[in-house]
Design an enzyme around this catalytic site. Structure first.
Site, PDB file in Angstrom:
ATOM      1  N   CYS A   2      10.670 -33.915  16.374  1.00 17.78           N
ATOM      2  CA  CYS A   2      12.261 -35.240  16.194  1.00 17.78           C
ATOM      3  C   CYS A   2      11.843 -35.765  15.032  1.00 17.78           C
ATOM      4  O   CYS A   2      11.454 -36.089  14.626  1.00 17.78           O
ATOM      5  CB  CYS A   2      11.867 -35.889  17.604  1.00 17.78           C
ATOM      6  SG  CYS A   2      12.293 -34.595  18.580  1.00 17.78           S
ATOM      7  N   ARG A  27      12.850 -31.525  10.329  1.00 17.03           N
ATOM      8  CA  ARG A  27      11.639 -31.860  11.457  1.00 17.03           C
ATOM      9  C   ARG A  27      12.171 -31.492  13.256  1.00 17.03           C
ATOM     10  O   ARG A  27      11.471 -31.745  13.591  1.00 17.03           O
ATOM     11  CB  ARG A  27      11.607 -33.884  11.823  1.00 17.03           C
ATOM     12  CG  ARG A  27      10.837 -34.063  10.334  1.00 17.03           C
ATOM     13  CD  ARG A  27      11.156 -35.534  10.765  1.00 17.03           C
ATOM     14  NE  ARG A  27      10.202 -35.736  11.956  1.00 17.03           N
ATOM     15  CZ  ARG A  27       8.537 -36.232  11.359  1.00 17.03           C
ATOM     16  NH1 ARG A  27       8.161 -35.652  10.025  1.00 17.03           N
ATOM     17  NH2 ARG A  27       7.839 -36.286  12.202  1.00 17.03           N
ATOM     18  N   TRP A  74      13.988 -31.431  18.324  1.00 15.57           N
ATOM     19  CA  TRP A  74      13.313 -30.100  18.057  1.00 15.57           C
ATOM     20  C   TRP A  74      12.707 -31.243  19.969  1.00 15.57           C
ATOM     21  O   TRP A  74      11.560 -31.116  20.228  1.00 15.57           O
ATOM     22  CB  TRP A  74      12.219 -29.850  17.608  1.00 15.57           C
ATOM     23  CG  TRP A  74      11.761 -28.945  17.434  1.00 15.57           C
ATOM     24  CD1 TRP A  74      11.765 -27.445  16.250  1.00 15.57           C
ATOM     25  CD2 TRP A  74      10.287 -28.538  18.227  1.00 15.57           C
ATOM     26  NE1 TRP A  74      10.703 -26.453  16.655  1.00 15.57           N
ATOM     27  CE2 TRP A  74      10.042 -27.378  18.172  1.00 15.57           C
ATOM     28  CE3 TRP A  74       9.166 -28.943  19.104  1.00 15.57           C
ATOM     29  CZ2 TRP A  74       9.047 -26.570  18.204  1.00 15.57           C
ATOM     30  CZ3 TRP A  74       7.999 -28.276  19.831  1.00 15.57           C
ATOM     31  CH2 TRP A  74       8.097 -27.075  19.318  1.00 15.57           C
ATOM     32  N   ASN A  98      10.558 -39.854  19.679  1.00 17.07           N
ATOM     33  CA  ASN A  98      10.235 -38.242  18.954  1.00 17.07           C
ATOM     34  C   ASN A  98       8.524 -38.682  19.581  1.00 17.07           C
ATOM     35  O   ASN A  98       7.617 -39.905  19.369  1.00 17.07           O
ATOM     36  CB  ASN A  98       9.607 -38.389  16.756  1.00 17.07           C
ATOM     37  CG  ASN A  98       8.752 -37.611  16.654  1.00 17.07           C
ATOM     38  OD1 ASN A  98       8.572 -36.716  16.915  1.00 17.07           O
ATOM     39  ND2 ASN A  98       8.010 -38.391  15.311  1.00 17.07           N
ATOM     40  N   GLY A  99       7.634 -37.338  20.381  1.00 16.78           N
ATOM     41  CA  GLY A  99       6.687 -37.447  20.496  1.00 16.78           C
ATOM     42  C   GLY A  99       7.252 -37.054  21.271  1.00 16.78           C
ATOM     43  O   GLY A  99       8.075 -36.341  22.445  1.00 16.78           O
ATOM     44  N   GLU A 485      -1.277 -14.736   5.842  1.00 21.15           N
ATOM     45  CA  GLU A 485      -0.331 -15.836   4.742  1.00 21.15           C
ATOM     46  C   GLU A 485       1.105 -15.264   4.908  1.00 21.15           C
ATOM     47  O   GLU A 485       1.910 -15.140   5.438  1.00 21.15           O
ATOM     48  CB  GLU A 485      -0.734 -16.252   4.452  1.00 21.15           C
ATOM     49  CG  GLU A 485       0.268 -16.903   3.178  1.00 21.15           C
ATOM     50  CD  GLU A 485       1.042 -18.436   4.220  1.00 21.15           C
ATOM     51  OE1 GLU A 485       0.614 -18.558   5.260  1.00 21.15           O
ATOM     52  OE2 GLU A 485       1.599 -19.197   3.628  1.00 21.15           O
ATOM     53  N   LYS A 489       4.398 -16.114   6.777  1.00 21.13           N
ATOM     54  CA  LYS A 489       5.651 -16.424   5.991  1.00 21.13           C
ATOM     55  C   LYS A 489       7.007 -14.886   6.035  1.00 21.13           C
ATOM     56  O   LYS A 489       7.899 -15.606   6.700  1.00 21.13           O
ATOM     57  CB  LYS A 489       5.498 -16.179   4.457  1.00 21.13           C
ATOM     58  CG  LYS A 489       4.590 -17.292   3.576  1.00 21.13           C
ATOM     59  CD  LYS A 489       5.613 -18.201   3.648  1.00 21.13           C
ATOM     60  CE  LYS A 489       4.842 -19.060   4.977  1.00 21.13           C
ATOM     61  NZ  LYS A 489       3.845 -19.971   4.083  1.00 21.13           N
ATOM     62  N   GLU A 492       7.524 -15.587  10.608  1.00 21.08           N
ATOM     63  CA  GLU A 492       7.756 -17.153  10.348  1.00 21.08           C
ATOM     64  C   GLU A 492      10.171 -16.956   9.811  1.00 21.08           C
ATOM     65  O   GLU A 492      10.350 -17.606  10.732  1.00 21.08           O
ATOM     66  CB  GLU A 492       7.136 -17.988  10.225  1.00 21.08           C
ATOM     67  CG  GLU A 492       7.490 -18.362   8.451  1.00 21.08           C
ATOM     68  CD  GLU A 492       6.295 -19.296   8.577  1.00 21.08           C
ATOM     69  OE1 GLU A 492       6.752 -20.487   9.784  1.00 21.08           O
ATOM     70  OE2 GLU A 492       6.058 -19.890   7.272  1.00 21.08           O
ATOM     71  N   HIS A 508     -10.791  -0.185  12.373  1.00 18.32           N
ATOM     72  CA  HIS A 508     -11.355  -0.603  13.590  1.00 18.32           C
ATOM     73  C   HIS A 508     -10.380  -0.846  15.057  1.00 18.32           C
ATOM     74  O   HIS A 508     -10.160  -1.772  15.601  1.00 18.32           O
ATOM     75  CB  HIS A 508     -12.045  -1.304  13.425  1.00 18.32           C
ATOM     76  CG  HIS A 508     -13.279  -1.859  12.779  1.00 18.32           C
ATOM     77  ND1 HIS A 508     -14.547  -0.954  12.757  1.00 18.32           N
ATOM     78  CD2 HIS A 508     -13.482  -2.195  11.396  1.00 18.32           C
ATOM     79  CE1 HIS A 508     -15.529  -0.310  12.096  1.00 18.32           C
ATOM     80  NE2 HIS A 508     -14.494  -1.188  11.062  1.00 18.32           N
ATOM     81  N   LYS A 607       8.721 -28.568  10.765  1.00 20.85           N
ATOM     82  CA  LYS A 607       8.198 -28.121   9.406  1.00 20.85           C
ATOM     83  C   LYS A 607       7.063 -29.511   9.819  1.00 20.85           C
ATOM     84  O   LYS A 607       5.432 -28.859   9.320  1.00 20.85           O
ATOM     85  CB  LYS A 607       8.870 -29.543   8.710  1.00 20.85           C
ATOM     86  CG  LYS A 607       8.318 -29.431   7.486  1.00 20.85           C
ATOM     87  CD  LYS A 607       8.455 -28.007   6.238  1.00 20.85           C
ATOM     88  CE  LYS A 607       8.074 -28.441   5.025  1.00 20.85           C
ATOM     89  NZ  LYS A 607       7.465 -27.301   5.178  1.00 20.85           N
TER      90      LYS A 607
HETATM   91  C1  F6R Z   1       3.627 -21.704   7.412  1.00 17.41           C
HETATM   92  C2  F6R Z   1       3.913 -23.600   7.735  1.00 17.41           C
HETATM   93  C3  F6R Z   1       3.331 -23.948   9.248  1.00 17.41           C
HETATM   94  C4  F6R Z   1       1.992 -25.550   8.926  1.00 17.41           C
HETATM   95  C5  F6R Z   1       1.475 -26.070   9.719  1.00 17.41           C
HETATM   96  C6  F6R Z   1       0.416 -27.095   9.791  1.00 17.41           C
HETATM   97  O1  F6R Z   1       4.803 -21.246   6.769  1.00 17.41           O
HETATM   98  O2  F6R Z   1       4.521 -24.469   7.083  1.00 17.41           O
HETATM   99  O3  F6R Z   1       2.259 -22.908   9.439  1.00 17.41           O
HETATM  100  O4  F6R Z   1       0.958 -25.158   7.901  1.00 17.41           O
HETATM  101  O5  F6R Z   1       2.406 -26.689  11.065  1.00 17.41           O
HETATM  102  O6  F6R Z   1       1.288 -27.559   8.668  1.00 17.41           O
HETATM  103  P1  F6R Z   1       0.284 -29.188   8.166  1.00 17.41           P
HETATM  104  O7  F6R Z   1       0.165 -28.650   7.106  1.00 17.41           O
HETATM  105  O8  F6R Z   1       2.098 -30.207   8.125  1.00 17.41           O
HETATM  106  O9  F6R Z   1      -0.782 -29.319   8.848  1.00 17.41           O
END
Ligand code: F6R
Length: 612
Positions: A2, A27, A74, A98-99, A485, A489, A492, A508, A607
């Site tokens: 949030c 956020r 969120w 937030n939290g 990765e 990507k 998500e 395997h 984020k």
């Molecule tokens: C995926 C992504 C997340 C962050 C993860 C850690 O694209 O962005 O998997 O990498 O939430 O976030 P940070 O790097 O801010 O600790």
């Protein structure tokens, strides 16, 4: 998670709050709300969905006020509905949060027994009622909040206002980020300074446990009831670098910013083809004592750590473990003397990584161990940077798209710099080898620029993914984490189920998934593993799988029926994972756009993951 914005001013701040929320929307974006105090009344608007819905509501109702709090949510406790959107009100008190308040149920039971009626399923509403209740005996709003805070368990940041205090905003930071934006004759709060950059570049970064009282002309910060000094820091970040510019999405802009972001990140450490003497100079003594490295991170940052493990061990003979923070923090890991603990985090606020760090520090102190902590981070003022012994910044600029792109590749560049620095101190790498890798590092932005030239071709290939339900990504060595990765990507932002595998693991288990309908993305740089990778490709083709190969232009891999090849410019195999990140980012981006998803704000995600 949030996002909070609040302010106390002389002018109407409704637009400032809305603009702030828009900049915080990364956020959380399932609902949003705002409360303004005006002539002894709380004026509140809340809407499900994006901040734009709230903005429309506010412009229609024309509510205004010079004291207010706002929130983009969120959801954790309770669905994303209007009733659950913040601010929450009890009597004359309005609260944004937030939290997570972990003991909210207990508190709710007590409050209900006292006759308080709950109108939401949130944990936050208890805070509003508790402050309201505390005001029955407390002499001021500040004192009421001070009475409530010790009752709350969990991690939280709060913004609180009251109709009888039209020039007073109370804020609390306990485990969730919060900054104060210092204005002239007006002051603001926010979860992220980014929200306030259009109105100020002067910030106070609250510490854990701080309670602050803001009026138009004063900012007082208290710890245990005592007034404390917190410095005002001036930031040189500009407003423009947080905008989308000519790009359709932040993610695309951020993909294209990578050559410059990497250049910025390495420039801070390099002088010609050598490491600068002052680079991480304050860490030299600590680094000379370390015997191993433990990396802790989440998500994409964890993938960066996985690649660094190869580099630490292959290039400088330094043992390195990497672990997901949410596992590390709960499995009572043995904290080992003379270990360098490295947190990797774009935001520097990720709850699990931060908790793992704090726990490690506590345990090291308890056992009298000599450890060193450091953060690789994109936010200079973040909790992790402040709480570790050393830090190395990725100078990527604000990353707004939820899917991490430029933060990832700059993390890789920063990790390589760290590996070289430690190797130099430990004398496990020669100056010639350092110079060779540094030369290649300088060359990387140009190779990325050339790789970006493949954008149109990747867009064309992405059309073949639009109808797919599943996808495999395969790589070997440092490209195994790139496969992970790539899969992360794709899933998500396009919501296609994707798995990343070490290509050697194919037979395997995952080979069973391969059929005519399974696209398999292959990462094929020109390295020692190329021939083995080619055998894995044969295995896929023999089972009818369709290959999408990002291959070194001199790999000898050619396009043919059900084998699509995108040529990637030749790059030193050591640094190839930085370059091979680009095509997988572009592929995911285009597939998501074609599938019509919300690329910058994919469903269910946020984020900065400040709750566990
Ligand atoms: C995926 C992504 C997340 C962050 C993860 C850690 O694209 O962005 O998997 O990498 O939430 O976030 P940070 O790097 O801010 O600790």
């Amino acid at each position: 998670m949030c996002g909070i914005v609040g302010g106390v001013a002389e002018r109407n701040i409704s637009n400032i709050l809305i603009e702030g929320l828009k900049r915080l929307e990364y956020r959380g974006y399932d609902s949003a709300g705002l409360a303004l105090i005006n002539q002894g009344q709380v004026l509140r608007e809340r809407r499900v969905g994006k901040v734009a819905n709230l903005a429309d509501a506010v412009s229609e109702s024309q509510i205004s006020g010079s004291l207010g709090i706002a929130h983009t949510r969120w959801a954790t406790h309770g669905k994303p509905t209007e009733e659950n959107a913040h601010p929450h009100i009890s009597g004359n008190v309005a609260v944004v949060h937030n939290g997570i308040i972990e003991n909210y149920q207990e508190l709710k039971d007590d409050l209900e027994a006292l006759g308080y009626v709950f109108t939401s399923q949130t944990d936050t509403e208890v805070v509003a009622h508790l402050v309201n209740d505390a005001l029955k005996t407390a002499p001021s709003l500040l004192e009421a909040v001070r009475k409530v805070v010790p009752q709350l368990k969990g991690a939280y940041a709060l913004g609180i206002v009251h109709t009888d205090h039209p020039d007073e905003l109370i804020t609390v930071r306990e485990g969730s980020p919060l900054v104060i934006g210092v204005g002239i004759g007006e002051n603001f709060i926010s979860s992220d300074q980014l929200a306030l950059l259009p109105i100020t570049n002067r910030f106070i970064y609250l510490e854990e446990g701080d309670i602050a009282r803001l009026t138009r002309h004063t900012i007082e910060v208290f710890v245990d009831g005592q007034l404390v000094e917190r410095p005002v820091k001036e930031l040189d970040a500009t407003v423009s670098n947080a905008s989308k510019g000519e790009y359709k999405h932040y993610m695309l802009k951020e993909i294209y910013e990578q050559p410059e972001a990497i250049k910025q990140t390495i420039s801070q450490a390099l002088n010609g083809n050598a490491l600068r003497e002052d680079f991480l100079a304050s860490a030299i003594e600590d680094f000379s004592n370390i015997q191993q490295v433990q990396i802790i991170a989440c998500g994409t940052s964890y993938h960066a750590g996985m690649i660094a493990k190869y580099w630490f061990e292959q290039l400088i003979d330094m043992p390195c473990q990497v672990e997901i923070a949410s596992e590390f923090r709960y499995r009572s890991p043995v904290i080992v003397n003379n270990t360098l603990y490295v947190c990797i985090s774009q935001s520097g606020e990720t709850a699990d990584t931060l908790a793992a760090l704090r726990d490690t520090q506590k345990r090291a102190v308890a056992k009298n161990l000599n450890i060193t902590t450091m953060t690789i981070c994109n936010v200079a003022t973040s909790s992790m940077v402040r709480e570790t012994n050393h830090s190395l910044l990725t100078l990527a600029g604000p990353e707004i798209g939820v899917a991490s792109t430029k933060a990832f590749t700059t993390q890789l560049a920063a990790l390589m710099l760290l590996v070289l620095k430690i190797g130099q101190i430990k004398q496990t790498i020669s100056e010639d080898q350092i110079a060779k890798i540094v030369t290649e590092l300088w060359h990387t932005p140009k190779v990325i620029l050339d790789t970006l030239q493949n954008d149109k071709e990747i867009l064309r290939l992405s059309e073949l993914f639009v109808e797919k339900q599943h996808c495999l990504f395969l790589g070997r060595g440092t490209h195994f984490p790139i496969a992970l990765e790539g899969a992360l990507k794709l899933k998500e932002i396009s919501y296609i189920h994707a798995e990343g595998y070490a290509a050697g693991e194919l037979k395997h288990g995952p080979l069973a998934l391969v059929d005519n309908d399974m696209p398999v993305v292959i990462l094929a740089p020109k390295d020692d593993m190329l021939d083995k990778l080619k055998s894995n490709m044969e295995e896929v083709q023999a089972r009818g799988g369709e290959l999408f190969v990002f291959a070194d232009e001199h790999s000898g891999i050619k396009g043919k029926d059900r084998q699509h090849v995108v040529n990637v410019p030749t790059v030193d195999p050591i640094l190839a994972p930085i370059v091979y990140s680009i095509p997988v980012q572009l592929l995911s981006y285009h597939v998501a756009v074609l599938r019509g998803t919300d690329v910058d704000q994919p469903r269910n995600l946020a984020k900065s993951v400040t709750v566990e």
